[in-house]
Design a protein around this motif. Sequence first.
Motif, PDB file in Angstrom:
ATOM      1  N   GLN A  42     125.439  66.624  24.387  1.00 55.31           N
ATOM      2  CA  GLN A  42     126.538  66.037  23.638  1.00 55.31           C
ATOM      3  C   GLN A  42     125.991  65.110  22.555  1.00 55.31           C
ATOM      4  O   GLN A  42     124.978  64.456  22.733  1.00 55.31           O
ATOM      5  CB  GLN A  42     127.471  65.268  24.577  1.00 55.31           C
ATOM      6  CG  GLN A  42     128.111  66.159  25.624  1.00 55.31           C
ATOM      7  CD  GLN A  42     129.177  65.463  26.433  1.00 55.31           C
ATOM      8  OE1 GLN A  42     129.567  64.345  26.133  1.00 55.31           O
ATOM      9  NE2 GLN A  42     129.666  66.125  27.464  1.00 55.31           N
ATOM     10  N   ARG A  43     126.711  65.103  21.441  1.00 52.35           N
ATOM     11  CA  ARG A  43     126.353  64.296  20.280  1.00 52.35           C
ATOM     12  C   ARG A  43     124.934  64.632  19.808  1.00 52.35           C
ATOM     13  O   ARG A  43     123.992  63.867  19.987  1.00 52.35           O
ATOM     14  CB  ARG A  43     126.511  62.800  20.578  1.00 52.35           C
ATOM     15  CG  ARG A  43     127.942  62.417  20.906  1.00 52.35           C
ATOM     16  CD  ARG A  43     128.167  60.915  20.928  1.00 52.35           C
ATOM     17  NE  ARG A  43     127.333  60.232  21.907  1.00 52.35           N
ATOM     18  CZ  ARG A  43     127.647  60.110  23.206  1.00 52.35           C
ATOM     19  NH1 ARG A  43     128.759  60.669  23.667  1.00 52.35           N
ATOM     20  NH2 ARG A  43     126.858  59.455  24.025  1.00 52.35           N
ATOM     21  N   VAL A  44     124.837  65.804  19.163  1.00 54.12           N
ATOM     22  CA  VAL A  44     123.553  66.325  18.711  1.00 54.12           C
ATOM     23  C   VAL A  44     123.630  66.645  17.220  1.00 54.12           C
ATOM     24  O   VAL A  44     124.611  67.223  16.746  1.00 54.12           O
ATOM     25  CB  VAL A  44     123.165  67.602  19.486  1.00 54.12           C
ATOM     26  CG1 VAL A  44     121.844  68.164  18.971  1.00 54.12           C
ATOM     27  CG2 VAL A  44     123.073  67.315  20.977  1.00 54.12           C
ATOM     28  N   LEU A  45     122.589  66.290  16.484  1.00 57.95           N
ATOM     29  CA  LEU A  45     122.425  66.665  15.085  1.00 57.95           C
ATOM     30  C   LEU A  45     121.137  67.463  14.945  1.00 57.95           C
ATOM     31  O   LEU A  45     120.061  67.006  15.345  1.00 57.95           O
ATOM     32  CB  LEU A  45     122.354  65.423  14.195  1.00 57.95           C
ATOM     33  CG  LEU A  45     121.971  65.669  12.729  1.00 57.95           C
ATOM     34  CD1 LEU A  45     123.024  66.490  12.008  1.00 57.95           C
ATOM     35  CD2 LEU A  45     121.734  64.340  12.004  1.00 57.95           C
ATOM     36  N   PRO A  73     130.335  70.703  28.839  1.00 55.46           N
ATOM     37  CA  PRO A  73     130.118  71.579  27.690  1.00 55.46           C
ATOM     38  C   PRO A  73     129.042  71.063  26.736  1.00 55.46           C
ATOM     39  O   PRO A  73     128.617  69.909  26.804  1.00 55.46           O
ATOM     40  CB  PRO A  73     131.481  71.544  26.993  1.00 55.46           C
ATOM     41  CG  PRO A  73     131.957  70.142  27.254  1.00 55.46           C
ATOM     42  CD  PRO A  73     131.492  69.813  28.661  1.00 55.46           C
ATOM     43  N   CYS A  74     128.622  71.925  25.838  1.00 51.72           N
ATOM     44  CA  CYS A  74     128.003  71.481  24.590  1.00 51.72           C
ATOM     45  C   CYS A  74     129.140  70.924  23.737  1.00 51.72           C
ATOM     46  O   CYS A  74     130.119  71.628  23.461  1.00 51.72           O
ATOM     47  CB  CYS A  74     127.340  72.644  23.867  1.00 51.72           C
ATOM     48  SG  CYS A  74     125.649  72.975  24.362  1.00 51.72           S
ATOM     49  N   LYS A  75     129.017  69.683  23.300  1.00 54.29           N
ATOM     50  CA  LYS A  75     130.133  69.037  22.621  1.00 54.29           C
ATOM     51  C   LYS A  75     129.632  68.080  21.543  1.00 54.29           C
ATOM     52  O   LYS A  75     128.605  67.429  21.709  1.00 54.29           O
ATOM     53  CB  LYS A  75     130.988  68.277  23.638  1.00 54.29           C
ATOM     54  CG  LYS A  75     132.259  67.678  23.062  1.00 54.29           C
ATOM     55  CD  LYS A  75     133.120  67.055  24.155  1.00 54.29           C
ATOM     56  CE  LYS A  75     134.420  66.494  23.591  1.00 54.29           C
ATOM     57  NZ  LYS A  75     135.272  65.903  24.649  1.00 54.29           N
ATOM     58  N   ASP A  76     130.389  68.016  20.456  1.00 58.26           N
ATOM     59  CA  ASP A  76     130.061  67.119  19.337  1.00 58.26           C
ATOM     60  C   ASP A  76     128.675  67.445  18.782  1.00 58.26           C
ATOM     61  O   ASP A  76     127.752  66.630  18.794  1.00 58.26           O
ATOM     62  CB  ASP A  76     130.139  65.653  19.770  1.00 58.26           C
ATOM     63  CG  ASP A  76     131.526  65.250  20.221  1.00 58.26           C
ATOM     64  OD1 ASP A  76     132.507  65.786  19.664  1.00 58.26           O
ATOM     65  OD2 ASP A  76     131.648  64.416  21.137  1.00 58.26           O
ATOM     66  N   MET A 101     132.021  75.270  25.052  1.00 60.09           N
ATOM     67  CA  MET A 101     131.533  74.858  23.729  1.00 60.09           C
ATOM     68  C   MET A 101     132.687  74.182  23.012  1.00 60.09           C
ATOM     69  O   MET A 101     133.737  74.800  22.816  1.00 60.09           O
ATOM     70  CB  MET A 101     131.077  76.082  22.920  1.00 60.09           C
ATOM     71  CG  MET A 101     129.903  76.833  23.510  1.00 60.09           C
ATOM     72  SD  MET A 101     128.353  75.981  23.187  1.00 60.09           S
ATOM     73  CE  MET A 101     127.337  76.668  24.508  1.00 60.09           C
ATOM     74  N   GLU A 102     132.509  72.920  22.607  1.00 62.08           N
ATOM     75  CA  GLU A 102     133.612  72.172  22.016  1.00 62.08           C
ATOM     76  C   GLU A 102     133.146  71.333  20.826  1.00 62.08           C
ATOM     77  O   GLU A 102     132.069  70.737  20.852  1.00 62.08           O
ATOM     78  CB  GLU A 102     134.236  71.225  23.055  1.00 62.08           C
ATOM     79  CG  GLU A 102     134.810  71.904  24.281  1.00 62.08           C
ATOM     80  CD  GLU A 102     135.415  70.916  25.259  1.00 62.08           C
ATOM     81  OE1 GLU A 102     135.628  69.741  24.869  1.00 62.08           O
ATOM     82  OE2 GLU A 102     135.658  71.300  26.411  1.00 62.08           O
ATOM     83  N   ASP A 103     133.983  71.289  19.802  1.00 57.11           N
ATOM     84  CA  ASP A 103     133.787  70.379  18.664  1.00 57.11           C
ATOM     85  C   ASP A 103     132.400  70.562  18.045  1.00 57.11           C
ATOM     86  O   ASP A 103     131.540  69.682  18.083  1.00 57.11           O
ATOM     87  CB  ASP A 103     134.001  68.923  19.095  1.00 57.11           C
ATOM     88  CG  ASP A 103     135.369  68.686  19.700  1.00 57.11           C
ATOM     89  OD1 ASP A 103     136.315  69.391  19.314  1.00 57.11           O
ATOM     90  OD2 ASP A 103     135.496  67.824  20.581  1.00 57.11           O
ATOM     91  N   ILE A 104     132.220  71.738  17.443  1.00 54.94           N
ATOM     92  CA  ILE A 104     130.928  72.110  16.868  1.00 54.94           C
ATOM     93  C   ILE A 104     131.105  72.397  15.384  1.00 54.94           C
ATOM     94  O   ILE A 104     132.004  73.142  14.988  1.00 54.94           O
ATOM     95  CB  ILE A 104     130.352  73.332  17.595  1.00 54.94           C
ATOM     96  CG1 ILE A 104     130.042  72.963  19.060  1.00 54.94           C
ATOM     97  CG2 ILE A 104     129.097  73.846  16.906  1.00 54.94           C
ATOM     98  CD1 ILE A 104     129.840  74.138  19.960  1.00 54.94           C
ATOM     99  N   ILE A 105     130.238  71.807  14.567  1.00 55.26           N
ATOM    100  CA  ILE A 105     130.234  72.029  13.118  1.00 55.26           C
ATOM    101  C   ILE A 105     128.904  72.665  12.739  1.00 55.26           C
ATOM    102  O   ILE A 105     127.835  72.147  13.060  1.00 55.26           O
ATOM    103  CB  ILE A 105     130.433  70.713  12.348  1.00 55.26           C
ATOM    104  CG1 ILE A 105     131.836  70.147  12.616  1.00 55.26           C
ATOM    105  CG2 ILE A 105     130.211  70.928  10.855  1.00 55.26           C
ATOM    106  CD1 ILE A 105     132.049  68.775  12.024  1.00 55.26           C
TER     107      ILE A 105
END
Length: 240
Positions: A42-45, A73-76, A101-105
């Motif tokens: 979570q919270r990955v760039l 999930p994988c998120k943000d 998988m949630e909130d992915i850009i």
Amino acid sequence: MQNAPKFHLVPQRCTDVTIDNVKVRCPWNAQNGDGIDIMQCQRVLVTRCTMDVGDDGICLKGGAGAKALKDGPCKDIVIEYNTVYHAHGGFVIGSEFSGGMEDIIVRHNSFIGTDTGLRFKSAPERGGVTRNIRISDIYMANIKDQAVVFETTYADKAAGYEDREAAKTRAFVPEFQDIVMERIVCRGCETAIKASGTLEMIHDITIRESSFFYNKDSLLVSDPAMVKLENVALTTFESR
């Protein structure tokens, strides 16, 4: 990072991760030679990285089956300004994502010479649900197979594997949905868009304001309702 015996860079069950300006390479035929695999984080760039690898370039994984649920999930996740040269897929979800998988850009990435560009792969017993995935400003060139592909019968095939009837289980069926792709440009692929499976597994997918130059097939979709196209140009090189 170079020539790992399997995956290269694999954060797993982590939070607040930045991967910036990392270069990964291995031979084109390195089995399971993934570049970056983000697993239930979570919270990955991931930004300004370069992949030239034997398997998937940048991949999100979420575990398989019931044991994946406790890790979430994988998120943000934000994946931007990366370049992938050889790889099985430029940006990939799966094959395991039972945790979700949630909130992915995914934005401003280039895929040059990959087998597939945007690849979504899974199968019963290892699938989950995707939510709020937004992909934009992707440039692709010289894609060997599909620019965008959804696979729902994906399986790891060991030596001597014989194709069998698809799994009949209803547990952890993949549900690729709530995915929007826009401003995708692909200059050269065999097939522009492919989606194989049922409407239960692939639905509410939108591709808009995009253009694909393909060599063989424009659309190979099991059900037209799976993918909604809005102002998408599909052009063969022969028709130019």
